[in-house]
Scaffold this motif. Structure first.
Motif, short mmCIF file in Angstrom:
data_model
loop_
_atom_site.label_atom_id
_atom_site.label_comp_id
_atom_site.label_asym_id
_atom_site.label_seq_id
_atom_site.Cartn_x
_atom_site.Cartn_y
_atom_site.Cartn_z
N TYR A 1 0.81 -1.22 0.00
CA TYR A 1 0.00 0.00 0.00
C TYR A 1 0.85 1.28 0.00
N ASN A 2 2.16 1.12 -0.28
CA ASN A 2 3.05 2.28 -0.45
C ASN A 2 2.97 3.24 0.74
N VAL A 3 3.05 2.66 1.95
CA VAL A 3 2.87 3.46 3.16
C VAL A 3 4.17 4.17 3.55
N GLY A 4 4.07 5.44 3.86
CA GLY A 4 5.23 6.20 4.32
C GLY A 4 4.87 7.66 4.52
N PRO A 5 5.67 8.38 5.28
CA PRO A 5 5.37 9.80 5.50
C PRO A 5 5.43 10.63 4.23
N ASP A 6 6.17 10.15 3.22
CA ASP A 6 6.28 10.91 1.96
C ASP A 6 5.13 10.61 0.99
N THR A 7 4.37 9.53 1.24
CA THR A 7 3.24 9.19 0.35
C THR A 7 1.89 9.47 1.00
N LEU A 8 1.91 9.85 2.28
CA LEU A 8 0.67 10.15 2.99
C LEU A 8 -0.02 11.39 2.37
N VAL A 9 -1.31 11.23 2.06
CA VAL A 9 -2.08 12.35 1.52
C VAL A 9 -2.75 13.06 2.69
N ARG A 10 -2.28 14.24 2.98
CA ARG A 10 -2.80 14.97 4.12
C ARG A 10 -4.05 15.76 3.72
N PRO A 11 -4.83 16.19 4.72
CA PRO A 11 -6.06 16.94 4.41
C PRO A 11 -5.80 18.11 3.46
N GLY A 12 -6.63 18.20 2.43
CA GLY A 12 -6.48 19.28 1.45
C GLY A 12 -5.60 18.92 0.27
N GLU A 13 -4.90 17.78 0.34
CA GLU A 13 -4.03 17.35 -0.76
C GLU A 13 -4.77 16.38 -1.68
N GLU A 14 -4.31 16.29 -2.94
CA GLU A 14 -4.91 15.40 -3.93
C GLU A 14 -4.09 14.11 -4.05
N CYS A 15 -4.76 13.06 -4.52
CA CYS A 15 -4.09 11.77 -4.69
C CYS A 15 -3.16 11.74 -5.90
N GLY A 16 -3.44 12.56 -6.90
CA GLY A 16 -2.62 12.51 -8.11
C GLY A 16 -3.17 11.54 -9.11
N GLU A 17 -2.48 11.43 -10.24
CA GLU A 17 -3.01 10.64 -11.37
C GLU A 17 -3.07 9.15 -11.10
N CYS A 18 -2.26 8.63 -10.16
CA CYS A 18 -2.27 7.19 -9.87
C CYS A 18 -3.38 6.79 -8.91
N GLY A 19 -3.95 7.78 -8.21
CA GLY A 19 -4.95 7.44 -7.21
C GLY A 19 -4.33 7.10 -5.87
N CYS A 20 -5.18 6.67 -4.94
CA CYS A 20 -4.73 6.41 -3.57
C CYS A 20 -5.16 5.03 -3.08
N TRP A 21 -4.42 4.52 -2.12
CA TRP A 21 -4.88 3.42 -1.28
C TRP A 21 -5.49 4.04 -0.04
N GLU A 22 -6.61 3.50 0.41
CA GLU A 22 -7.25 4.01 1.63
C GLU A 22 -7.30 2.91 2.67
N ALA A 23 -6.78 3.20 3.84
CA ALA A 23 -6.74 2.20 4.91
C ALA A 23 -8.13 2.01 5.50
N PRO A 24 -8.53 0.76 5.77
CA PRO A 24 -9.84 0.52 6.39
C PRO A 24 -9.90 1.15 7.78
N GLU A 25 -11.09 1.47 8.21
CA GLU A 25 -11.37 2.03 9.54
C GLU A 25 -10.84 3.45 9.71
N VAL A 26 -9.51 3.63 9.59
CA VAL A 26 -8.92 4.94 9.90
C VAL A 26 -8.98 5.91 8.73
N LYS A 27 -9.14 5.38 7.49
CA LYS A 27 -9.34 6.18 6.28
C LYS A 27 -8.13 7.02 5.86
N HIS A 28 -6.94 6.73 6.38
CA HIS A 28 -5.76 7.46 5.91
C HIS A 28 -5.46 7.01 4.48
N ARG A 29 -5.03 7.97 3.64
CA ARG A 29 -4.79 7.67 2.23
C ARG A 29 -3.31 7.82 1.88
N PHE A 30 -2.87 6.97 0.93
CA PHE A 30 -1.48 6.97 0.49
C PHE A 30 -1.42 6.89 -1.03
#
Length: 803
Positions: free
Chosen positions: A450-479
Motif C-alpha cells: 500500500y506504499n505506506v510512508g510519510p512521503d506518500t501520505l495524503v494529508r487533508p487538502g491534498e490530492e491523490c494525483g493521477e495514480c490514485g490512492c490506497w485508503e486504509a480501512p477504519e482509519v481512512k488514511h490515504r497513500f
C-alpha cells in the motif's frame, strides 16, 4: 604508494594541527592490524531553502557567518528530496567537526532558510556513510605508508590516497571474516556492605578467557587489588584483542574498573591508542579505541523467551553451560568465600565458570551481532547498545544518502497512542493438535503493498494525483499509489536481499561456516524489516508518522479478519489469533489449501510455524502454554516474572506447566505443589530461593509509603550499608506481627531458616503461582493445601469438554 586490502572494524577521528583526520581501524588481508588515516574529508550539513528563496543570496548570507577558527570553506547549491518532494538546498562545509553545532544555530536564523538538516550526524559516521563503508566488509584502497609516530598500537599506519572500493562488489556470497582475536573478561568484587562501591570495595579477581583457549585469573593479594588490575592491563595489551566481550560490562565491569583504577592511581591503558582509556559514549556503551567492546547482556535483553537475564540462566538456556555443572555463588556471599581459605578455591572456580560462560555466550551471539553490524553499517560496539529503532534508523540514513533523500531532524514530541494489532479472545480450554500459522513479515509487506510512508501520505487538502490512492480501512488514511515511497523502496530492497541471502544459503551445507554466516545475515535483515512499522509510530523517530503506523495496523486487522473467515469456510476451527498469527485445528490438507488461498488471493505469504500436540488457554489474551511435537514446552504470559516473585515461585509455576502438559495428570501437579509446600514448612528450602528482588526507583526519603523493599533498604542503611536509587534490594519476609512490609528484612541479615514466615510464602508466592495454571482445571487453594482427593486427569477434562 601501495594497495591495501582491509576490512573495517571501527572509525573515529582526531583533530591534528587544526585539521580533522578520520581514523579507520581495520585488519589487512595478511592479518596485520592497521590504521588508515584520511585527511581529505570535511564536515558538512544542509540548509533547506524556503520556497522562492534565491540560492545565491542565501549562500552569500551564510558565507558571511564564517569564523576564523573553523571557516566555512564551501556553500554549494544542490537538489535533494525531502519527504519525497524535490527541494533546493545549500550544502555547507567547514573544517572542524565541532564547529557544525555552532554554524547550525547561526544558519537556522538566516533569511531564506527554512530548516537545517543532517547537522547532528557524527563526523566519523558521516565518513562511513558517504564512502559506503560497512564493518566486516573488505575494501581496497591506494595508500601511503606512514611512520607510526602517533601512538597507535597496530602493525601498520597508512595515509589514504584514493576512495576505498569494495573488494567483492555487492556480492551476497559470504565474504570471509578475518581471524578475529577475542577476549572475554569478568570481575569479582569484595563487598561486605551491600552493593559494591569502587571507592571502598576492591576487585579481588579478574577472569579472562581468549579465543586461543587461554584462561587466566588475576588475583588480589588480600584486599589489595593493584596487582590484578595492572596484570589485566598488561595482558590485554600483550594479547591485543580485536573484540572484548563481557556480560553487563557496559554498566558494571568497565565503569567499576575505571573508577577503581583511578582511585588506585592506575591508568587503564587497554586501548590501541597509547595513553587512552575506555570511555562511556553517548549511546551508553563503553568505547575502547581500536577495539570493539561488546556487552552480551544487550542481546540477552532482546530475548523475551529468557525471563531471568542472569549470566547462568542465559548460558543454560542457550546450551552454553548447565547450572548444575558450574559453581554458583551469590554476590553477597563472595566475601565469605574470599575470607575462608577452605572456600576460596570454590570462589576461583566460580570466576572461571563465569568467564567461560561469557565466552560461550560470545560464540553464540557474536555471529549474529557481526552480521547486524554488517547490515546496518554500525560498528559492532554500538549496534548492540542501540535500540532496534535506532539500528533501523541508521540503515535508513544510509539508504537516504544513496537515494538523495534528506534525513529529517530528530524532534522531541509527546507519545501518541493509536489502535494496535488484533488479538482474539482465545477459546478457553485444552486443545489438541493445533497449528500455528504466521504471516511472513506482515507489516513490512503491508507497507510495500500500500506504499505506506510519510512521503506518500495524503494529508487533508491534498490530492491523490493521477495514480490514485490506497485508503486504509477504519482509519481512512490515504497513500499515493505512485511513485514508490522511500519506505516501500527500502523495504523491497531489504526483503529482496533477505530472499537472495536465503537462496544463497542453499548452495552450502548447513554445517558449513558459509551457511552459518548467511543464516545470521538473513536474521539481521529480518530484524530490520520487522522493525519498520513500529519505528514509524515511535515518537523519537526521524521519519515519525503516526498516521502511517495507524494505517498499517488497520490493514493488519483487516487481513487477519479476512484470513479467519477463509479458515472457517475451509472447516478449520480458529482457536486464537494474535497480531500476525493464527492458531487453528491442524488438518494438513485444509491448512495447505488455506496457505495457498492467502498467497494467491490476498497476496501475502503465510507459513506453518509449529504444531502443538497440546495447548491450553485461559480466558486471558496472550496467555497460553503448549507442548510441541518434539517435547519442548512453550509458555507465554503465565510466568511469574515480576520482581515481587521469588525464585521458588517461578520454579513451581514452570514445573506445574511441564507436568500438566507432558503427563496430562493434574493430580501429579497438585502433589508436586504439596511436596514443595511441605519442604518449605520443614525448612528444607534454601533462603536464597525465597529472596524477592525489587529496585529502588528513588531516594529513600522520597517514598511516601513503606513498601517491603523500602523497609529492607532502610534496615540496610541503619546497619551501615549504602543504598542508592537504582540498587536492587533483596529481601525475605520473616515471622512476626504487623504488616508484611514491616517484616521485610535484607536476605543477608537472616541466617536462620526458622525465621522465615512460611505461611506468607505459601499463601502469597507458591499457591498463587501454581493456581495461575491449576485454577483453570478446578483446583482451588483449599485443594492444594489438603490431602490428595481424586482430581480428574487432563484427559478426563478433554473428554468431558468434547461431549
Amino acid at each position: 604508494m601501495t594497495e591495501v586490502v582491509f576490512t573495517v572494524l571501527d572509525s573515529s577521528y582526531e583533530v591534528v594541527g587544526k585539521e580533522p583526520q578520520v581514523i579507520i581501524w581495520g585488519i589487512a588481508e595478511n592479518g596485520e592490524r592497521v590504521v588508515l588515516i584520511d585527511r581529505s574529508f570535511r564536515p558538512y550539513f544542509y540548509a533547506l531553502l524556503a520556497p522562492g528563496a534565491d540560492p545565491k543570496q542565501v549562500a552569500q548570507r551564510i558565507r558571511a557567518l564564517s569564523r576564523p577558527k573553523s571557516p566555512i570553506i564551501g556553500v554549494e547549491d544542490d537538489k535533494r528530496k525531502y519527504f519525497g518532494r524535490p527541494r533546493r538546498v545549500l550544502r555547507i562545509r567547514t573544517v572542524l567537526p565541532e564547529a557544525v553545532r555552532e554554524y547550525r544555530e547561526l544558519v537556522k536564523n538566516v533569511d531564506g532558510v527554512e530548516d537545517v538538516l543532517e547537522a547532528d550526524i557524527r563526523f566519523a559516521m558521516r565518513y562511513l556513510i558517504d564512502h559506503d563503508l560497512f564493518p566486516f566488509t573488505w575494501y581496497r584502497v591506494e595508500a601511503e605508508p606512514l611512520e607510526n609516530k602517533m601512538g597507535f598500537r597496530v602493525d601498520k599506519v597508512y595515509l589514504v590516497k584514493s576512495r576505498p572500493e569494495p573488494l567483492y562488489g555487492e556480492a551476497l556470497a559470504p565474504t570471509k571474516l578475518p581471524d578475529l582475536r577475542i577476549l572475554a573478561f569478568d570481575i569479582e568484587v569484595y563487598s561486605k556492605q551491600g552493593s559494591p562501591r569502587p571507592e571502598r570495595d576492591p576487585v579481588i579477581v579478574i577472569a579472562v578467557k581468549t579465543d586461543d583457549g587461554d584462561e587466566v585469573l588475576f588475583i588480589a593479594e588480600g584486599k589489595d587489588d593493584r596487582k590484578p588490575i595492572r596484570e589485566f592491563v598488561e595482558y590485554v595489551k600483550r594479547y591485543d584483542p580485536d573484540i572484548i566481550v563481557g556480560y553487563n560490562n557496559n554498566h558494571f565491569d568497565w565503569p567499576y574498573l575505571l573508577r577503581r583504577a583511578r582511585i588506585l592511581g592506575i591508568k587503564l591503558d587497554v586501548t590501541r591508542r597509547v595513553g587512552a582509556e575506555p570511555t562511556t559514549s553517548v549511546h551508553g556503551h563503553v568505547s575502547v579505541p581500536g577495539r570493539l567492546n561488546v556487552d552480551l547482556y544487550d542481546y540477552a535483553e532482546e530475548m523475551p523467551e529468557i525471563k531471568i537475564k542472569s549470566l547462568e540462566e542465559v548460558a543454560e538456556y542457550l546450551g552454553v553451560m548447565k547450572k548444575s555443572e558450574r559453581v554458583i555463588i551469590n554476590w553477597w556471599e563472595i566475601p565469605d568465600y574470599w575470607d575462608d581459605p577452605k572456600k576460596r578455591p570454590l570462589l576461583l572456580q566460580y570466576a572461571r565458570d563465569d568467564v567461560r560462560a561469557t565466552y560461550g555466550l560470545a560464540e553464540k551471539i557474536l555471529p549474529f551481532a557481526i552480521q547486524l553490524s554488517y547490515v546496518t553499517g554500525l560498528p559492532l560496539d554500538q549496534v548492540g547498545a542501540m535500540s532496534v529503532g535506532f539500528r533501523l534508523e541508521w540503515y535508513l540514513i544510509r539508504a537516504a544518502f544513496k537515494m538523495k533523500e534528506l534525513v529529517p531532524n530528530r524532534v522531541e514530541r509527546p507519545e501518541e497512542t493509536y489502535r494496535g494489532a488484533i488479538v482474539l479472545e482465545p477459546l478457553r480450554g485444552v486443545h489438541e493438535n493445533i497449528a500455528v500459522l504466521d504471516f511472513s513479515s506482515m507489516y513490512p509487506n503491508i507497507m510495500i503493498k500500500y506504499n505506506v510512508g510519510p512521503d506518500t501520505l495524503v494529508r487533508p487538502g491534498e490530492e491523490c494525483g493521477e495514480c490514485g490512492c490506497w485508503e486504509a480501512p477504519e482509519v481512512k488514511h490515504r497513500f499515493r499509489r505512485c511513485p514508490p515511497g522511500f519506505f516501500k523502496t527500502v523495504l523491497e530492497r531489504l526483503l529482496e536481499l533477505r530472499k537472495r541471502v536465503r537462496a544463497e544459503m542453499k548452495k552450502y551445507p548447513p554445517d558449513s561456516p558459509e551457511y552459518r554466516l548467511l543464516d545470521e545475515r538473513q536474521k539481521a535483515l529480518k530484524v530490520l524489516a520487522n522493525a519498520s512499522y513500529g519505528y514509524m509510530g515511535w515518537s523519537g523517530a526521524r521519519w515519525y508518522c503516526r498516521e502511517c503506523a495507524e494505517a498499517v495496523t488497520a490493514w493488519g486487522r483487516h487481513l487477519i479478519r479476512t484470513a479467519i473467515n477463509i479458515a472457517r469456510k475451509l472447516g478449520l476451527k480458529v482457536i486464537y489469533g494474535d497480531t500476525d498469527s493464527l492458531f487453528v485445528t491442524y488438518d494438513p490438507e485444509k491448512v495447505e489449501k488455506f496457505i495457498k488461498i492467502i498467497e494467491e488471493e490476498l497476496g501475502f505469504e503465510i507459513k506453518l510455524e509449529k504444531v502443538y500436540k497440546r495447548v491450553f488457554f485461559t480466558e486471558a489474551k496472550k496467555r497460553y502454554a503448549g507442548l510441541l511435537e518434539d517435547g519442548r514446552i512453550d509458555i507465554v504470559g503465565f510466568e511469574a516474572v515480576r520482581g515481587d516473585w521469588c525464585e521458588l515461585a517461578k520454579e513451581v509455576q514452570t514445573k506445574v506447566v511441564e507436568i500438566v502438559l507432558k503427563t496430562s495428570d493434574v493430580n501429579k501437579a497438585v502433589e508436586y505443589v504439596r511436596k514443595i509446600v511441605k519442604e518449605l514448612e520443614e525448612g528444607k528450602v534454601p533462603i536464597e530461593k525465597l529472596v524477592i528482588w525489587k529496585t529502588l526507583s528513588k531516594r529513600l526519603e522520597e517514598y511516601t509509603t513503606e513498601a517491603p523493599h523500602v523497609v529492607a533498604a532502610k534496615r540496610m542503611l541503619s546497619a551501615g550499608y549504602r543504598v542508592s536509587p537504582g540498587d536492587k534490594i533483596g529481601y525475605v519476609i520473616v515471622k512476626g506481627g504487623g504488616r508484611i512490609s514491616q517484616r521485610a528484612w535484607p536476605y543477608f541479615m537472616v541466617k536462620d531458616p526458622s525465621q522465615i514466615d512460611v505461611t506468607y510464602y505459601v499463601d502469597h508466592q507458591i499457591i498463587p503461582a501454581a493456581l495461575r495454571i491449576l485454577g483453570y482445571f478446578g483446583i482451588t487453594e483449599k485443594k492444594l493445601k489438603a490431602s490428595a482427593t481424586g482430581q480428574k486427569t487432563l484427559f478426563d477434562f478433554l473428554a468431558k469438554k468434547s461431549k
